[in-house]
Design a protein around this motif. Structure first.
Motif, short mmCIF file in Angstrom:
data_model
loop_
_atom_site.label_atom_id
_atom_site.label_comp_id
_atom_site.label_asym_id
_atom_site.label_seq_id
_atom_site.Cartn_x
_atom_site.Cartn_y
_atom_site.Cartn_z
N MET A 133 0.85 -1.16 0.00
CA MET A 133 0.00 0.00 0.00
C MET A 133 0.90 1.23 0.00
N LYS A 134 0.49 2.25 -0.69
CA LYS A 134 1.26 3.50 -0.73
C LYS A 134 0.58 4.53 0.17
N LEU A 135 1.37 5.15 1.03
CA LEU A 135 0.88 6.20 1.93
C LEU A 135 1.38 7.56 1.45
N TYR A 136 0.62 8.60 1.76
CA TYR A 136 0.94 9.97 1.35
C TYR A 136 0.84 10.88 2.57
N ARG A 137 1.79 11.78 2.68
CA ARG A 137 1.74 12.83 3.71
C ARG A 137 2.15 14.14 3.06
N PHE A 138 1.61 15.24 3.57
CA PHE A 138 2.05 16.56 3.14
C PHE A 138 2.55 17.28 4.37
N LEU A 139 3.85 17.47 4.44
CA LEU A 139 4.49 18.11 5.58
C LEU A 139 4.48 19.62 5.36
N THR A 140 4.16 20.38 6.40
CA THR A 140 4.14 21.83 6.30
C THR A 140 4.79 22.44 7.53
N GLY A 141 5.17 23.69 7.39
CA GLY A 141 5.73 24.41 8.52
C GLY A 141 6.35 25.72 8.09
N PRO A 142 6.70 26.55 9.06
CA PRO A 142 7.39 27.80 8.75
C PRO A 142 8.74 27.50 8.08
N ASP A 143 9.23 28.46 7.34
CA ASP A 143 10.53 28.33 6.67
C ASP A 143 11.64 28.47 7.71
N ASP A 144 11.91 27.37 8.41
CA ASP A 144 12.97 27.38 9.42
C ASP A 144 13.63 26.01 9.49
N ASP A 151 13.67 13.84 8.94
CA ASP A 151 13.21 12.73 9.77
C ASP A 151 12.33 11.78 8.95
N ALA A 152 11.43 12.32 8.15
CA ALA A 152 10.58 11.47 7.31
C ALA A 152 11.42 10.67 6.31
N LEU A 153 12.40 11.30 5.70
CA LEU A 153 13.26 10.60 4.73
C LEU A 153 14.01 9.46 5.41
N ASN A 154 14.47 9.69 6.62
CA ASN A 154 15.21 8.65 7.34
C ASN A 154 14.32 7.55 7.88
N LYS A 155 13.01 7.75 7.84
CA LYS A 155 12.06 6.72 8.22
C LYS A 155 11.49 6.00 7.00
N GLY A 156 12.10 6.23 5.84
CA GLY A 156 11.71 5.51 4.64
C GLY A 156 10.75 6.22 3.72
N TRP A 157 10.34 7.43 4.05
CA TRP A 157 9.48 8.20 3.16
C TRP A 157 10.33 8.75 2.03
N ALA A 158 9.71 9.02 0.88
CA ALA A 158 10.42 9.57 -0.28
C ALA A 158 9.75 10.86 -0.72
N GLU A 212 3.71 -2.51 3.95
CA GLU A 212 2.99 -3.77 3.80
C GLU A 212 1.53 -3.58 4.15
N GLY A 213 0.72 -4.40 3.59
CA GLY A 213 -0.72 -4.33 3.85
C GLY A 213 -1.44 -3.81 2.62
N ARG A 214 -2.72 -4.07 2.58
CA ARG A 214 -3.49 -3.65 1.42
C ARG A 214 -4.65 -2.76 1.80
N ASP A 215 -4.95 -2.67 3.06
CA ASP A 215 -6.13 -1.93 3.48
C ASP A 215 -5.75 -0.62 4.16
N TYR A 216 -6.14 0.47 3.54
CA TYR A 216 -5.94 1.78 4.13
C TYR A 216 -7.09 2.08 5.09
N HIS A 217 -6.76 2.69 6.23
CA HIS A 217 -7.77 3.09 7.20
C HIS A 217 -7.48 4.53 7.61
N PRO A 218 -8.46 5.42 7.60
CA PRO A 218 -8.24 6.82 7.97
C PRO A 218 -7.71 6.99 9.39
#
Length: 68
Positions: free
Chosen positions: A1-12, A21-28, A55-61
């Motif tokens: 299953m593919k997961l998506y996140r949109f990270l936001t924050g001030p320019d700092d 941190d996300a990249l080092n946890k396997g996010w691309a 892993e897994g096939r079922d997404y849950h909110p």
């Protein structure tokens, strides 16, 4: 299953650490970063989409994407 996140924050450095941190946890990185003026704070805001195959096939909110 593919997961998506949109990270936001001030320019700092905290935003850069959040993305690193996300990249080092396997996010691309997915797409280009965004950069916009926030009229409420008077500062710039950053955003970066990230994706991850898990892993897994079922997404849950109820999933805690930051813990994946």
């Amino acid at each position: 299953m593919k997961l998506y996140r949109f990270l936001t924050g001030p320019d700092d450095s905290a935003f850069c650490h959040k993305v690193s941190d996300a990249l080092n946890k396997g996010w691309a990185l997915h797409g280009s970063p965004s950069y916009a003026f926030n009229a409420q704070t008077g500062g710039m805001q950053c955003g970066q989409a990230v994706v991850k195959e898990v892993e897994g096939r079922d997404y849950h909110p109820e999933m805690k994407l930051g813990e994946q």
